[in-house]
Structures are given as structure tokens and as C-alpha cells.
Scaffold this active site. Structure first.
Site, PDB file in Angstrom:
ATOM      1  N   CYS A 189       0.856  -1.182   0.000  1.00 24.99           N
ATOM      2  CA  CYS A 189       0.000   0.000   0.000  1.00 24.99           C
ATOM      3  C   CYS A 189       0.901   1.244   0.000  1.00 24.99           C
ATOM      4  CB  CYS A 189      -0.894   0.008   1.234  1.00 24.99           C
ATOM      5  SG  CYS A 189      -1.859   1.535   1.402  1.00 24.99           S
TER       6      CYS A 189
ATOM      7  N   ASP B  71      -0.400  -5.965   0.138  1.00 24.82           N
ATOM      8  CA  ASP B  71      -1.682  -6.280  -0.493  1.00 24.82           C
ATOM      9  C   ASP B  71      -1.520  -7.574  -1.287  1.00 24.82           C
ATOM     10  OD1 ASP B  71      -3.231  -4.070   0.391  1.00 24.82           O
ATOM     11  OD2 ASP B  71      -2.271  -2.789  -1.075  1.00 24.82           O
TER      12      ASP B  71
END
Ligand SMILES: [Ca+2]
Ligand SMILES: [Ca+2]
Ligand SMILES: [Ca+2]
Ligand SMILES: [Ca+2]
Ligand SMILES: [Ca+2]
Ligand SMILES: [Ca+2]
Ligand SMILES: [Ca+2]
Ligand SMILES: [Ca+2]
Ligand SMILES: [Ca+2]
Ligand SMILES: [Ca+2]
Ligand SMILES: [Ca+2]
Ligand SMILES: [Ca+2]
Ligand SMILES: [Ca+2]
Ligand SMILES: [Ca+2]
Ligand SMILES: [Ca+2]
Ligand SMILES: [Ca+2]
Lengths: 165, 165, 165, 165, 165, 165, 165, 165, 165, 165
Positions: free
Chosen positions: I56, I63
Site C-alpha cells: 500500500c 496487499d
């Protein structure tokens, strides 16, 4: 209304903290605990961690897996955001699947001194074969040691269907 | 034709009552019971409650989970609409997942004095990790205490597949 | 070629009978049996009955469920069309889920005098909560009584996933 | 390395912010946007929001649903944490399922002025029936208006299997 | 906070009403409507009704099915609890599957005068065969009539897998 | 390369034989065996036979089911093509589900004299109810007899979900 | 960072080696091991191998199956790429399903001298019937021998659903 | 209450008739119809028939499949019990999968003269390969002919996952 | 036997190469192509990449997602091992989900100059919401541009069920 | 009774033939046809072939996949056992996934001269990525050419979920 007061949350630094720095190396020191408020009762806590990734120690290629951690707390309980950061620290770490599974369990035993703990890792395939290591531990000399033996013996009698898709 | 007469339904206030007021705080006093008509036989009753929600005590963000409650009744049985209102009262309550699970079981033990009870909560993930606490209880000094030990030892040998989607 | 001769089929009236009249009230007298041709061997027979419906005794609203019946026959075996008619007779009958489950088992014990029997009912949700009662029975003073205790203790260690959709 | 520099992230306040205060009333003002870096290309963004809950306007009982939001951005894109806070603000808000669906879409149209948007809500059952509203929008006078008509006409030709469990 | 004021809820009698009397015969008069607050926008509303049951007109045996109803409202929208009571009224009604499907749609057209509506029923098997009727309607002389033709032509190109278990 | 030489394959007539004649009546004489090359080790062999069909002895209508056969071989092992032909011979044979299950097991005991065997049949529904008989056998006076008792007692604690579709 | 140093990886030749030559005949000599770094703890390692194929010894037609291998290591652990090459060597080898399962286990016992091992093969159907052999082994005279007996007795109480599609 | 009176049920002989004789040869003459009570509306009727079995014309071995029949009725509708008897008549009939599919459709066209009809058969594998024929028909010179062309062109763009288990 | 000779494989460096060095930064230069041997025919190639991970850009947290890439080749085709290395290079790269999706497509357009391409990313949830971006491209001025428009308009009419577990 | 007489089966040599010799090299000459008995009607035939395996042309490692073949016959239809033998001949053949897919289609076009055909291959992952090529063909200058274009454009709008397990 809050079920835990400020004092009962006092040992927790990462949860709700904006300035999290993600570790770049294997970092067992990230792990934090909070106190068990129900020490008079044995109960289970399970973490499902489907976003685990590490590297192959020989080829450097990434490995992906789901880590299931279940334990019976004694006095200390691992806080889940610190667990996330700890698992993240394997991201650039190279180790065999079988070794990762043992190391995670050992770090959590050292941290929490739980009555019982088990770790099951399920990796995605390489060369058409996937590997799922499992280890467990019951505190020596207690009934939890017997529980560990019982669960070990009964482990995975029904392998899940795997088709590599 | 009715299997239960008016008297056998006498302790129940919420079921079929239009003017239900939903509690805004944790409200164990909502719980109601009716009488067990088959006290001479041990049997199981399970509630599946996939619409449970509470708040995180540190960040205030909502948590979502499914609560499974299974028990063996003695004289009293929890009425399901009152159980719904009780579980609703966690909606604006902040507590750790592990604490919610223990509290629900304790309130139901106090209410019904069952022979045996267990509560398993399965929450949706935060930070990629989901938490599933489980606790159980058998009336001390009875065979149900041994049953609790047996079930605790055998708990969740086959973790369900979780992929966060 | 027929595996059963006319005599062996003699007690059966509803199976293959065009003029079936469906009962409008709870009707345990509909149940019929045929003779067990393998009395020297213990074996299991299970009925899956996903088309069960009854009424709520307080609100009159319809309830829907799946009834699983498993038993070990002694001399008599319940004929499946008569079982269908019997279960149909709950259609306009009002009773709690927990009571229906016990009543079905009691009627089948009275009918067949089986060595062992168990009934598991799984209902659709009301107010977001679904209820799954389970009861069992082993003939007192026999090994089937112990089997009942064993199965009761081991019941539903892995609750099925429920999401109300 | 970062794909977005500080400036490109400048309008975002909630993401990564520890001191989030969760709104207690319907709060469309929580919604925030960031700039679309690929304005020359039409593309889809979908949000899956399975943790939506609101209240019934007549009975006050909680409703649960999954909200699917899909849109084609123009200049502005909704930031996902602000979307989470916005959806949270329905938690103590009473409205019909059909109205929630329309309101969510209207608020997002006002916020982002997208080329196209659609919202599909799938709720859990009440009284054995579940309700799934769907609405969509294409910017009037553009080809997106036609796209909206096309998608509306083709909507849900294959209803998913629902069995209330 | 409420999204609908008292006036906007004024036509609704069954929702939240404790003294509901369940009809014993086919009762289209139970159906109630409320006003559409978004008449300027076309949107879909779908009802999933997996708890439908009726009787076979020739044998009297119970039939079970799931009814899916989707429509585009004009001014009036069917209230879901009244829909539940209406569907309940088929409980002791005997009709062919194909006829039930058409009758339900006709009653809802008469009630709501929707722009578009479709009804898909999926029944459980009898004699190893299950029957799934589907009908639809678009207001004559409008674009919804064309939509009905389009959807009819595209209906069920991918039959779901059925194995009678 | 072949793992079995000609001699080790000598008792097999149907496998690979073009001129197979399918029996038109119940034909246990079709069953053939080959020799167990690993007699010093206990191991399991399971046959999944989802294409079983017979006739109802009262109505003549066809029944369909899946037959699961598991055994621990002693000296002889059933050859799978001959098993297929044997099961085929039930195609025009009328018998109750419970009887078929027992007969299949008895024929295989007579053929192979296995240490242990079990047969589980799962049929499709008639009148909304499906029947699943199960029987097992352990050689009397050996530990396999105890194994049979153990497995019988533990049978089907988790009935599979059945919804007749 | 690496969890294993060069020395700890020293016995491994195939993993990460570009010039792999695939064996054309049954080749147990391909199997390689590495040293167990956690010899003080019993733990499980499972391999899921859904890409197994061999030939029928009588007809020459290809067979396909999934091989599940689970073991408890002592000093040596099988390296997964060498396992892949070994399983590949069955590609042009003809043997019965039941024989393949036994041979794989025997080769791995000889290679690793594990405390415990089990092999479960699940093949696709021929003539409508599929075969799933299972064998296991515990080191004689140790508690692992008892564990083998326990697991053998508990094997496959819940056959997976098979429908040949 | 009955939705169809005696006259409207007059052409039906097999439904509810105890003395059904099952045909032993291919028997299209078994097919019966009843009158369509909604001739002014186009609607779909689908039959799911997962219990279809026939014989291979070259080897005589049994074939198993699921037959999906969908049609738009004109004046006549096929009665489902007569359809069951008709499909039963393939039980001892030998034909290729592709031929069965065409024959079933032709017989139903001759019987009902429907506006549109389609038949999709999905068989279990032989030699590891399964075959799924599909044919359709729209009344020549009508819009249903175009509908047939449209549906033919759009057929099975998403093949279901098949793994032979 | 080989379907491609040495020359036809000449541009490929990573596939089968032991000394792969995994990139530590976003590295589009890793991408390699081979020549399309069927340039006269339009055909589809799809890559399923469920092991994608990035960071992120605001919080640095990892992620996880599945990337689906589908394209119609012109002269050049991306080699899958080089694609793997390229996707790996996002491992320590921070970007929004929506940006990653666009970047991957742009890099592949630059590399292969395909006739058509589309990229669909499905990420795991953060804060209870998951994001699924989708973009596509058809070569301007050709029929593939129209195909892109058609596919864009028809995108994801049936959102998959998501429950965050 | 037989649906095809001897003459209609005359071109078939492998089906039912015991002495099948499996080819050891790519062998398109194995393919055989039989005559289409319904040439006046367009219909679809689909083959599901989940047991396909070939070799990687660069590394020699085995690849596994499922091949879906769908076609509209003209005069000739491929016989399924000969198709099985043909697909078997790829077993020791090395080629890229994308090439195999095109070659299979080309061989079948040459054999049958179908009106339309398409081939979709779905392989298991290598290096975490799986590849699914798809090609199709409509006879040039006919409406089937347009059908090919239509189906190509609509291909795989809903990628199946893939998780490499
Ligand atoms: Ca692989
Ligand atoms: Ca999978
Ligand atoms: Ca999360
Ligand atoms: Ca999942
Ligand atoms: Ca899920
Ligand atoms: Ca409900
Ligand atoms: Ca569900
Ligand atoms: Ca469901
Ligand atoms: Ca049936
Ligand atoms: Ca039935
Ligand atoms: Ca089912
Ligand atoms: Ca099914
Ligand atoms: Ca399958
Ligand atoms: Ca299957
Ligand atoms: Ca989350
Ligand atoms: Ca791989």
C-alpha cells in the site's frame, strides 16, 4: 461502551497506530501480547492467515501459503496486528516450508508460553506439488502434552481436495 | 393444532411481540427462557448466528462474525428471539473477539444452567488475519465436565479453508 | 426379477398406492413397517428429508427444515412412503423446533423398536438465527446405549458454514 | 518505491490515520476522493462490501447485506477507507433495502461524477424472503447512458441459488 | 434516524404487526404496497423465496420450490411481509408448477402495475424429474415490452447442475 | 515396463476383453479376483461407483444411487471391470435399497474373504426422501471385527447436506 | 536472508538445476533427501501431487490420479523436486492402482526411514468406477506403529462425493 | 382448493396411477400432454432429468447422463410422469449420445408442437472423455426460429469445470 | 519429439534457467516474448496469476490479489516465466490497486503490441472492503477496438459472491 | 434394441476393440469418424477431456490440462475413443500450451470439416501462473464464420476463480 479499559490495553503499540514501519527482515521482536482476562478457563484462539509469503532458499522465487495458528492461552495472548507484522517479516526471508512452520511455532511459544499451540501451513504448488507442514506443542508435564499427542495422531485424516487450479 | 399450550409458552415476551425495543447497550437482561419439555433425555440445540457485529475496543471500527452456540439443556432453554436481542446489544459495544466469545458463554450459563455449552465465533479478517475463538463448559462434577474436556481436545482438527474473499 | 416376494412386502399399503389421502393433522398412525431381512447384521439406514415444514406455535408462521434420521434396525423397518406421509402431517402443526425433533424420534422408537436411532433437524433462520436440534437413543442396557453416549459426545464438532443465503 | 507521490495522495485523510472517529449518524460528508491518474482510459473499479448493516425503519431490527459497487471513473475516484466510514454510518440508520441502494448510488454520483456507476445490494432474509435491489446510472447524453440501459436490461439473468442457510 | 417518515410508511399493516393471522386459502388480497420514493430512476428489486410450498392437484402430495421474483417498480412496490403471507397462502392450494408461476406473476402485475416483472420457480424433483417454469412481462407498448422479449430469448442459457441430492 | 507379469494377471478375463457380454439378470458369478501382491501389509482399497441403478420391487420404477465400497484385502482382490459387470446386473433387478446394500457386501465377502469390508449406498429421492444404507463386516475373531464395531459406531456423524436439487 | 546455509542445502541436486533430465523408466534412484533441522520435534509434512499419471498394465491406457503423501520425518526428509522426478517416472510404467500406492510408500520408507508415513491415491474412473488405495506404516516396535493402526482403523469414514464429472 | 378442475386434468393417465407398467423398449407412445392454460403468454418450462441411462450401441455398456429439456409451450404441454416413463424406455436401448439427444427432441416436437424447444445432455465419461450434445428448434417461419438461431450461437460460452471425480 | 525447434525458442532466457535473479524493484524490462506461430488465426491466451502481491503506497502494508490477463496475440507473445518475474517485481512496490492494474496492461501493450488485451485484478479486503479493477484495450482503428468497447460494456454483470472468509 | 445398425457403425475400429496399441508419438492419423445421422439440423457436440498431458518443450517437465472441444458437425463426426488415442499421443510430445491448442483444432478441422469448432485448454500452474489458450473456427464464407467472430468476441467474460490449490 468498552469491554476493556485503558490499562487492560496498555501493552499494545501497533494496533490503531498510523506510523507502522514494516520490517524488512525476519523480526520476531515485533510480536506483542496482551493479558488473558479469562485465565480460569481453557479456550481456543485460531488465526487464519491466508496472506503469507516467503522466498525459496535455493532459487529465491516467492512462495505463497496460508498459515493456520491455534492455541490455548495461559497468561499472555498474542495481539493480531503485531502477529501480522511478524508474519510480514518473512516476505524477503528464504526458508524451506517445513522450516518456516517450525520457526513460527517456536517464536510464539517463546512469546506467550501457551498451554498448547499448533501451526499448519498450506503452500501453493511448485513443479505440480504442494507442501503442507504441521507441528504442535503441549506444555511438557501437563495434560496439554497428552493433548498434543492425541491431536498429532489424529492429524489430517481427510486431506482436502487439491487440483492445482 | 399446537404442540405447546399457553402455559408452556408463558415465560416468553419478545417472540411475536410487535413493540420490541432494541437495546442500545450490552444487555444480558434481555435473555429469556422457556421450560424444557424433554428433561429426561439429553439432546443438543445449536444456534447459527451469522449476523453478529461488534466494535473494536481500540479503533472503534466494526467487526463482523458468525457465532455458533451449542448446548445440552437441563430445565431451562433460551428463547431464540431474546437471544437475537441479546446478540444485537453487542452492536455498539467494544471488545476483543476473544472476550466476546467468553462473555456470551458466561451469560448463557448464568441464564440457563445448562448441562453443557460451547460457543465458537468466526470473524471476518482485519489486516489480512481473521480470529476464531472457541470456549466450552460442562457442569462441574458431572459427566458433562468430561465431555467438555473431550470436545476441547478434539476441537477443530480440520480448519476450514479461508482465502479472505 | 424381484429381491422381495409378495409375502415380504405384505405390510406395505401406501407405497405404489394411487389413492393416498394426505393427513391434515399430526398423524403418527400413518407410519408402517416392513420386516428386516438381515436381522443377524447390524447396519445403518439413513433418511434425508429436506422437505419438512411445520408452523411456529406462537406466531403461526411456517418453518422449513431438513430432517436427517439414522437408525440401526432390529426386526422392523419403517417404510419410506409412510414416513413421508407422517412427516407431511406436521405441515399444519405448531411446535417448537426442539419439540418436533424429540417427537419424531419418539414416534419412530415406538414404531420400530430400533437398536439405535438419531434425528437431526436443521431449520431455516428466523430473525437471522437458525436452530438445529439433535437427539439420539440407544436401547437401554445394551451396547447401543453406549453407542448413543459416544455419538452424543462427539456430535457436530464441525458446524457447517451458515450465512443465511 | 512508490507509484504515487505525496502530491498525488494529498486529498486523503482517513487512510492510515490512527485517530479515526466513527460517525454515529448517516454521514455522506465522510466520503473523500483522490485523482484518477489514467483519465484517458475507461476502466472499471469494483468494491465488494460484505459487511454492510442497517436497521429496519419499522421494527428497528438489524439488517445485514453485501453491497457491490462498480463504476467507471472520470476525474475523481472514491478512496476506500472513506467509503468504509460512509457505509458504517448506516449502522444506526433505519431505511428500506430499496432506499439504501438508491441513496448510496446518489451520494457517490454527487461525490465523483463518474461516467457510469451501479450498486447491487444483497440482504439476508427476513421472514424467509431476502431482497436484492440494484440500480445503475450512465452520464446523461453520453454513451454511458446507453451502457446503463444495456446493463439494466441484461441484469441478473441467472439468479444465484439461495436456500436461507 | 429514519429514512422514511410515518406518512411514507402509511400503507403497511403486516410488517411489525404482532397479531398476524396466516391465511388458510389462496389469498391474493393479502398483498400490500408502499410508494416508490425513486420513481425517476429505473431500478431492479429481487425477492428470493426459498420457502415456497404447495400441493399437487392430482395426488395432494406437497411440492417444494424456490421462487425468484424480479421487477422494475413504477409507482407502487410490494411490501415483503405481505408477499410472505401471500406466498404462504399456496400452502394448502393444489396446482401445477407451471400454473403457480403464472398466477404469482399475474397477481403482482395487478397489484403493482410494474414496468417489468419476471418469476422463476425451481421445484424439487418428483419421480426423479424437477420442473422450473419461468414467465415474464413488460408493460405493453413501452420499451419494457422489448426488454421482456430480450430477457425471454436469453433465458437460462446455462442450466444449473442438478443431481437430485 | 510392466509392474505385473503375465502370470500375475492370469485370472482376469473381462479387463481389456472386447467381447464383453453384459448380463441381463443379477449375476454374482461375474465377479473375478486377482492375487494381492502385498499380503504382508494391511491397506485399504475404495471403489467409487456413482453409476448404480436398480428397480423398485413394488412399483418397478428405476432407482439411482452411488455405491461406495471399501475393503482391506487378504489374499484376493476384486478386479474392477468384473465389479462393473456385477453392479450392472442389478439394472433390471428389483429390490429395496436396504437389501441391495447387504447383498452387494455379502457377495464380495464370499468372493474375496477380505479382512474387512464396508458398503455405503446413497440413492436419489423418491417422494422427497432419499435413503442411504450402510453395512460393514470384519472377519470374526480377529482385530478386524473390532475395527468393524469401531467404524460402525462412528458412522456418518456429519450427514452431508441434501436439498434434492 | 536465508534460513538454511549452503551446507544445510548440500545434498540437493535437482532443485534449481536447469539441466534436469526426465527419467523414461520407473526410477526410484531419483529420490534425494535433505537433513531434518528439527529432529527433536515430531511434525507432519504432506505432499499434494494431483498430476500423477501411469499406464494400465493390461490395456496400456493412461491412468490419472492425485497422490497424497504424509509423513513424520526422522533424520532425513525427501526433497520435493526429486519427488516430482520420481513420480514422473511412473508416466510410462504400467501397474495396477493398488500396486502403485504400495510401491511409492515402500520407496519412500527405504529412502527416508521415517517414523510414520501414509500414501493415499485417488484415481479418475474407468468404466464408471474409480479406485482409491491407501496404505500406511509406523516404525515397528515404536509408538508410531500404534499410530498407524489407529489411523488405519479411522481411515475415510466420510467418503468424498464422487459423480464422475 | 384446486387450481385445475377435473376436466383440465382429463388427459392424464399415469400421474398418481398405481398400476404403472414400465416399458421395456424405446416407447415414445408413453408421452402424454395436458392443455396449456396460459396460451396468451410465452413462458418457459424446464425439466431437469439427472437419472437418464441408456446403453452403448457397440459395447452394450451402460451410459449415464443428465438431460435438460426447456421449451416454450403452444397449446399442449408434456405431463412430467409420462416424460419419466418415456425417458425410462431408453434404459435398455443402445444409441450414441449424439443420437439420443436428437431423438428426444424430435419426439417432443411431434408430441407438443411447441413454439421452441432445446435439449442438452451431459454424460459421464468413458475412457476419460465425456460428451455433451445439445440441439434446439424454433417453429419455422416464426420469431422462435430466430430465437433458436440466437440461442444456438450463444450456446455454452462457459463450459462447466469437469475433473472426472 | 518437440513441437518447437531451437530457433523458435531463441528469444527466451529465463525459462529453464537456473540462475534466475529476482528483481527487487519494479522491473518491466524483465518481460520477454517469443514468436506467434499461428499469426493467421485470432486466438485467446489467458494467464491466471493468483500469487500477486504489492504494498500500500500510504501505509506500506502488503496487499494480495489475483491477476487475470487475457489477450489476442499479433506477432509477439509474452513468455510466462518472464511474466512471473515481472509480476514479482511489484512485491516491494507501493501503488494503489487501480494503478497497478493499468500499469500491468500498459507494460504488456508496449511489449507485445497485441490486437487486444484485458487485465482484471481481484484483491483481498482491507477494512472489510475489497477492490477489483479491470481495464482493457483494442488496437485503435481496428475491429479489436470495437471488441474492447463491447467487452467493457458487458463487464462483470454477475459479481462473484464475496464474504471475506 | 440398437439405434444404429452395423452399416452406420462401419467406420469405427477402436471403440470396443481389445487390441488397442497406444501411440508413442504425436499421431493425428489415429482420428476416426462416423457419419452424422442428423445432417439437416445444426447441433452442438462437446467433449470434456480433463486427462490431457504433454511435455514442456524447453524443460521436458510434464504439463497437465483439461481440453474442452465443442463443434457443430457437418457430415462427419469424430469418434470418441479415437479422440482419446489422439490426445494420448501428446503424452511424450513437447510443445507450448498455446501451440497444442491450435494444433488440436487444426487436426480436427482437417478430419471432420465441421461447420464450426472451438478448443479451450486449461493447464495447471507452473511458477504460480497457469495458461488457458482458446481458439475457434467457422467455415469461411458461411454464417458459421460470423458465429466464430461473435463467440470470439464474447469469450470468457467471467474468468473462473483460480487459487493454485
Ligand atoms: Ca507448479
Ligand atoms: Ca483450486
Ligand atoms: Ca483485512
Ligand atoms: Ca473464501
Ligand atoms: Ca468467501
Ligand atoms: Ca429470517
Ligand atoms: Ca449459505
Ligand atoms: Ca445458501
Ligand atoms: Ca424424485
Ligand atoms: Ca421425489
Ligand atoms: Ca443438493
Ligand atoms: Ca445437487
Ligand atoms: Ca468434478
Ligand atoms: Ca464430481
Ligand atoms: Ca479487512
Ligand atoms: Ca506453480
Amino acid at each position: 461502551m468498552q469491554g476493556r479499559n485503558r490499562e487492560e490495553l496498555s501493552g499494545i503499540h501497533f494496533l490503531g497506530n498510523q506510523k507502522t514501519t514494516y520490517p524488512v527482515n525476519y523480526a520476531p521482536e515485533m510480536l506483542e501480547t496482551f493479558v488473558n482476562k479469562h485465565p480460569g478457563r481453557d479456550y481456543w484462539v485460531k488465526f487464519n492467515c491466508p496472506e503469507f509469503t516467503s522466498l525459496c532458499p535455493m532459487t529465491g522465487q516467492p512462495d505463497f501459503g496460508c498459515v493456520y495458528i491455534s492455541y490455548v492461552p495461559d497468561q499472555k495472548m498474542v495481539e493480531s496486528k503485531s502477529l501480522k507484522l511478524y508474519l510480514f517479516s518473512f516476505r524477503n526471508h528464504g526458508d524451506f516450508h517445513e522450516d518456516c512452520c517450525n520457526i513460527i511455532m517456536e517464536d510464539l511459544i517463546r512469546l506467550m508460553e501457551p498451554k498448547y499451540i499448533e501451526v499448519w501451513c498450506k503452500f501453493t504448488p511448485r513443479g505440480g506439488i504442494s507442501i503442507d507442514p504441521y507441528c504442535n506443542y503441549g506444555r511438557p508435564g501437563t495434560k496439554y502434552e497428552e493433548m498434543a499427542e492425541f491431536r498429532f495422531r489424529s492429524h489430517d485424516l481427510y486431506p482436502e481436495k487439491v487440483d492445482n487450479r
